[in-house]
Design a protein around this motif. Structure first.
Motif, PDB file in Angstrom:
ATOM      1  N   ALA A   1       0.822  -1.206   0.000  1.00  0.00           N
ATOM      2  CA  ALA A   1       0.000   0.000   0.000  1.00  0.00           C
ATOM      3  C   ALA A   1       0.863   1.266   0.000  1.00  0.00           C
ATOM      4  CB  ALA A   1      -0.936  -0.007   1.200  1.00  0.00           C
TER       5      ALA A   1
ATOM      6  N   LEU B   1       2.094   1.924  -3.670  1.00  0.00           N
ATOM      7  CA  LEU B   1       1.158   1.931  -4.794  1.00  0.00           C
ATOM      8  C   LEU B   1       1.160   3.244  -5.560  1.00  0.00           C
ATOM      9  CD1 LEU B   1      -2.024  -0.050  -3.692  1.00  0.00           C
ATOM     10  CD2 LEU B   1      -0.453  -0.546  -5.575  1.00  0.00           C
ATOM     11  N   ASP B   2       1.283   4.359  -4.873  1.00  0.00           N
ATOM     12  CA  ASP B   2       1.308   5.646  -5.585  1.00  0.00           C
ATOM     13  C   ASP B   2       2.491   5.712  -6.542  1.00  0.00           C
ATOM     14  OD1 ASP B   2      -1.021   6.601  -4.471  1.00  0.00           O
ATOM     15  OD2 ASP B   2      -0.023   7.744  -2.886  1.00  0.00           O
TER      16      ASP B   2
ATOM     17  N   TYR C   1       1.581   3.578  -9.536  1.00  0.00           N
ATOM     18  CA  TYR C   1       0.607   4.244 -10.400  1.00  0.00           C
ATOM     19  C   TYR C   1       1.221   5.409 -11.167  1.00  0.00           C
ATOM     20  CZ  TYR C   1      -3.003   1.617  -7.872  1.00  0.00           C
ATOM     21  OH  TYR C   1      -3.784   0.621  -7.335  1.00  0.00           O
TER      22      TYR C   1
ATOM     23  N   ARG D   1      -4.457   1.961 -12.091  1.00  0.00           N
ATOM     24  CA  ARG D   1      -5.370   2.590 -11.118  1.00  0.00           C
ATOM     25  C   ARG D   1      -6.790   2.560 -11.691  1.00  0.00           C
ATOM     26  NH1 ARG D   1      -4.473   6.622  -7.108  1.00  0.00           N
ATOM     27  NH2 ARG D   1      -2.439   7.159  -7.993  1.00  0.00           N
TER      28      ARG D   1
ATOM     29  N   ASN E   1      -6.966  -1.674  -5.295  1.00  0.00           N
ATOM     30  CA  ASN E   1      -6.826  -1.087  -3.962  1.00  0.00           C
ATOM     31  C   ASN E   1      -7.765  -1.756  -2.965  1.00  0.00           C
ATOM     32  OD1 ASN E   1      -5.330   0.742  -5.533  1.00  0.00           O
ATOM     33  ND2 ASN E   1      -5.708   2.380  -4.065  1.00  0.00           N
ATOM     34  N   THR E   2      -8.955  -2.093  -3.421  1.00  0.00           N
ATOM     35  CA  THR E   2      -9.922  -2.770  -2.557  1.00  0.00           C
ATOM     36  C   THR E   2      -9.405  -4.134  -2.139  1.00  0.00           C
ATOM     37  OG1 THR E   2     -11.741  -1.622  -3.670  1.00  0.00           O
ATOM     38  CG2 THR E   2     -12.304  -3.578  -2.377  1.00  0.00           C
TER      39      THR E   2
ATOM     40  N   VAL F   1      -6.303  -5.067  -1.913  1.00  0.00           N
ATOM     41  CA  VAL F   1      -5.186  -4.868  -0.987  1.00  0.00           C
ATOM     42  C   VAL F   1      -5.706  -4.600   0.426  1.00  0.00           C
ATOM     43  CG1 VAL F   1      -3.242  -3.365  -0.385  1.00  0.00           C
ATOM     44  CG2 VAL F   1      -3.576  -4.088  -2.751  1.00  0.00           C
ATOM     45  N   GLN F   2      -6.719  -3.759   0.548  1.00  0.00           N
ATOM     46  CA  GLN F   2      -7.267  -3.437   1.864  1.00  0.00           C
ATOM     47  C   GLN F   2      -7.935  -4.656   2.497  1.00  0.00           C
ATOM     48  OE1 GLN F   2      -6.698  -0.616   3.597  1.00  0.00           O
ATOM     49  NE2 GLN F   2      -5.361  -0.138   1.856  1.00  0.00           N
TER      50      GLN F   2
END
Length: 264
Positions: free
Chosen positions: A75, A78-79, A82, A89, A104-105, A107-108
């Motif tokens: 996490a 990730l930026d 991207y 993304r 992202n979902t 990963v969370q």
């Protein structure tokens, strides 16, 4: 572990600058051996590497459980991923009545599951276990490690996953050589799984899936080939989906689909 890392011969610091003189190591990098040397030398090197790792892991092993937090590591990066690959993304998608969650979902969601998946013991790891940070001297039959600035006590699966992905991400298109690279990754997996079994590590496989998912995606920061980067990203997504599809309480029966992941 004396002799594994190069000796520091001299160190001088002046205000915010420093100079370090280290021992010259004879031998070849694992990457060079994999890509340019005979199959016999490659097998010899892999065998010596496996012996060295098992010895280090056994001698530095502590009973203290440790959580590598692969999803938290992912996490945080990730930026950066991207910024190199903005096409990764994406938001949640509804397709033919089915919801496809964004990466992202996933990963969370995996981060929540991972909280219950700490390694049962910790060992001293390399911390940046890429194929170009391993040197083998075929004359002395000796393995050395370099670039150990991230070494620490941690889950050994982190080194395993980084090594396997560092092989996969080599930008080699020659088919026989590509097969050789992928088979090496599978052999290293078998060695690591064997160590886990002997050590009573029952969640090795599912932690490896999370470690591989982390390494596949974070490595795309250094891959400008869009086809290879996408293949790595999709493998990460597939691994996360497999982990999340595992029923709570069934984590010990999870198996990494190694042959499906390390192909092509």
């Amino acid at each position: 572990y004396p002799g594994l890392a190069p000796r520091i011969l001299s160190y001088h610091k002046r205000r915010q600058s420093a100079a370090l003189l280290i021992e010259h190591l004879a031998g070849l990098t694992f990457e060079h051996i994999l890509l340019h040397e005979s199959r016999g030398l490659l097998q010899e090197t892999l065998g010596r590497l496996s012996q060295t790792l098992e010895s280090v892991w056994n001698e530095t092993r502590t009973k203290k459980p440790v959580c590598a937090s692969y999803m938290r590591q992912l996490a945080k990066r990730l930026d950066d991923v991207y910024s190199i690959h903005p096409e990764f993304r994406q938001g949640d998608i509804h397709l033919c009545g089915r919801q496809v969650p964004a990466f992202n979902t996933l990963v969370q969601q995996a981060l929540v599951r991972e909280a219950q998946l700490c390694a049962p013991f910790s060992v001293y790891i390399h911390g940046d276990f890429n194929v170009d940070n391993i040197i083998y001297d075929p004359v002395e039959k000796r393995i050395n490690f370099i670039d150990l600035h991230r070494s620490r006590y941690m889950d050994y699966v982190q080194d395993v996953s980084v090594f396997m992905v560092s092989n996969y991400r080599l930008q080699i298109l020659d088919l026989p050589l590509r097969r050789r690279i992928l088979e090496l990754s599978r052999e290293f997996y078998r060695f690591s799984a064997g160590f886990a079994e002997k050590s009573g590590d029952r969640t090795f496989e599912i932690r490896l899936a999370l470690g591989l998912a982390r390494s596949f995606v974070t490595s795309t920061r250094f891959i400008l080939d869009k086809s290879l980067a996408r293949a790595m990203f999709m493998r990460s997504r597939y691994l996360l989906e497999q982990v999340l599809a595992t029923e709570p309480g069934q984590e010990k029966s999870f198996r990494v689909p190694v042959r499906e992941i390390f192909v092509g």
